[in-house]
Scaffold this motif. Structure first.
Motif, PDB file in Angstrom:
ATOM      1  N   ASP A   1     -11.875  -3.737  -0.173  1.00  0.00           N
ATOM      2  CA  ASP A   1     -12.270  -2.341   0.074  1.00  0.00           C
ATOM      3  C   ASP A   1     -11.583  -1.706   1.284  1.00  0.00           C
ATOM      4  OD1 ASP A   1     -14.044  -2.499  -2.089  1.00  0.00           O
ATOM      5  OD2 ASP A   1     -15.668  -3.244  -0.806  1.00  0.00           O
TER       6      ASP A   1
ATOM      7  N   GLU B   1       0.817  -1.213   0.000  1.00  0.00           N
ATOM      8  CA  GLU B   1       0.000   0.000   0.000  1.00  0.00           C
ATOM      9  C   GLU B   1       0.850   1.263   0.000  1.00  0.00           C
ATOM     10  OE1 GLU B   1      -3.678   2.372   0.825  1.00  0.00           O
ATOM     11  OE2 GLU B   1      -3.138   0.563  -0.269  1.00  0.00           O
TER      12      GLU B   1
ATOM     13  N   ARG C   1      -6.498   1.739  -0.271  1.00  0.00           N
ATOM     14  CA  ARG C   1      -6.795   2.783  -1.247  1.00  0.00           C
ATOM     15  C   ARG C   1      -5.866   2.748  -2.457  1.00  0.00           C
ATOM     16  NH1 ARG C   1     -10.392   1.998   1.171  1.00  0.00           N
ATOM     17  NH2 ARG C   1     -11.486   3.252   2.726  1.00  0.00           N
ATOM     18  N   ASN C   2      -4.646   2.269  -2.286  1.00  0.00           N
ATOM     19  CA  ASN C   2      -3.669   2.288  -3.375  1.00  0.00           C
ATOM     20  C   ASN C   2      -3.459   0.936  -4.035  1.00  0.00           C
ATOM     21  OD1 ASN C   2      -3.166   5.056  -2.936  1.00  0.00           O
ATOM     22  ND2 ASN C   2      -1.700   4.552  -1.312  1.00  0.00           N
TER      23      ASN C   2
END
Length: 430
Positions: A190, A150, A193-194
């Motif tokens: 979910d 991430e 984010r990356n």
């Protein structure tokens, strides 16, 4: 009856695993004083160790303090420590603190450790799974891989963090690979984010021709198909030839991977070497039919440390049911010795093989009855809950599994420990 009775014959049990604990409990009413020695203070239900490593269960869910288990057995004393040497002539077991325990009977049941087939340097890059410490460290390694991906800006490095390799296609490797694939595709959905955790590549590597080689070939093939349905890439027939900090070499191909898990082999505890008797290639002790050591009828060996053949010449497998049976047999053999009677030979009762692959997927082979899929999965669940020690553990495991089934979440997904050399590890400024 008290463990302090000096007039009683002294039995020293080294190892609080299945063989050692089952022997100790079977001798609850025997005229013995028993000392149980283990370097951990708990008995571990190893078949579910991978569940701790993959955050499905917490450490106390599959372990119980030895003192609690044996609290009502007054002829047992427990010593927390590690035995470094055994002197069969002097009948002593020497602990790491230099103290010696004198015995009349000895049960050596210290189990097995990881075997890297002469490549011990691989251990630092590909940890195995034998203890709770191993499981917690592996959990940390697996979960941190997603966190590192991430935070990574380099696509190649990010891909290496999301490349997972499980080396070894036995039950432990299969269970780890299937569960890790479920975590990547369902549990972590979910939550980043990356990265998309579902793009993680989980590869199960078996040098032999098929996974779950101890199972019938048709069940092995079904297990492979179920793994592939979960998203696991199964590689068979090609061995890993090198492992380092950057990845591993599979045949002639080098694969960049920051997360490699070793589930390919075991070696017997090195303590067996101090017995001064011949050992087999895996370091196990070839024992007499009653599980005693040749030339030393007062010493018994049980569990993964004993090399025992069945009536058909095949080896007794290194599984929990076999270790329990050996422990109970040693107890009966010692009772026979106390009564001046000969001990009967050990006979292993094979109750079959079980392995879970993932959600609603497992394989079962019990005396020719072969199951796979959902029915095998329910059978696996029931068997493992039944054999856990303690009502609390059974209840907690059932609740955790029910929650994981309905929610896909894993309750123990906490990263513990700190990075070596981190700022928090540095000494304070002067």
């Amino acid at each position: 009856m008290s463990a302090a009775r000096p007039d009683r014959p002294h039995l020293v049990v080294i190892g609080g695993g299945f063989a050692g604990l089952w022997a100790t409990r079977a001798l609850a009413w025997s005229p013995l004083r028993i000392t149980l020695v283990d370097r951990s203070n708990h008995h571990l239900f190893q078949p579910l160790l991978y569940q701790v490593a993959t955050a499905g269960l917490s450490a106390p869910d599959i372990a119980a303090p030895l003192r609690h288990i044996l609290r009502r057995q007054r002829n047992v004393g427990i010593r927390l420590g590690e035995v470094e040497a055994i002197d069969p002539q002097a009948r002593t077991a020497t602990l790491a603190d230099g103290k010696a325990l004198h015995y009349d009977y000895l049960l050596l049941a210290t189990g097995a450790t990881h075997a890297y087939f002469g490549n011990e340097q691989w251990a630092q890059h590909a940890p195995g799974l034998k203890s709770l410490d191993d499981a917690l460290e592996l959990r940390r390694k697996l979960l941190l891989a997603f966190e590192r991906a991430e935070a990574c800006d380099d696509p190649a490095e990010r891909a290496a963090w999301l490349e997972f390799a499980i080396v070894g296609g036995g039950p432990t490797g299969v269970e780890l690979a299937g569960t890790l694939a479920e975590i990547a595709r369902h549990t972590l959905r979910d939550q980043f984010r990356n990265i998309n955790p579902a793009t993680a590549r989980v590869r199960l590597i078996e040098a032999g021709p098929r996974v779950l080689a101890s199972f019938p070939e048709d069940l092995s093939e079904k297990a492979r198909r179920q793994l592939e349905k979960l998203g696991v890439e199964v590689s068979t027939g090609v061995p890993v030839t090198d492992i380092n900090a950057g990845g591993y070499r599979l045949g002639d191909t080098y694969v960049h991977s920051r997360t490699i898990v070793w589930a390919a082999g075991v070696a017997a505890s090195p303590l067996a070497r101090s017995l001064g008797v011949p050992l087999d290639r895996a370091g196990r002790v070839p024992v007499e039919p009653d599980l005693s050591v040749p030339g030393h009828p007062e010493i018994f060996v049980g569990g993964d440390l004993a090399a025992v053949e069945q009536a058909d010449g095949s080896p007794v497998p290194g599984v929990a049911p076999a270790a329990k049976q050996m422990g109970r047999h040693v107890a009966r053999a010692i009772q026979a010795r106390l009564q001046g009677a000969p001990a009967r030979p050990f006979r292993y009762r094979d109750f079959g093989n079980l392995a879970t692959i993932g959600r609603m997927a497992a394989v079962v082979d019990i005396h020719g009855i072969r199951l796979s899929g959902v029915l095998a999965w329910w059978f696996w669940l029931a068997a493992h809950v039944f054999f856990l020690i303690g009502f609390r553990n059974r209840l907690v495991v059932l609740l955790n599994w029910a929650w994981a089934y309905w929610s896909y979440q894993r309750a123990a997904r906490i990263i513990l420990g700190r990075e070596p050399g981190s700022a928090r590890d540095a000494p304070p400024p002067p």
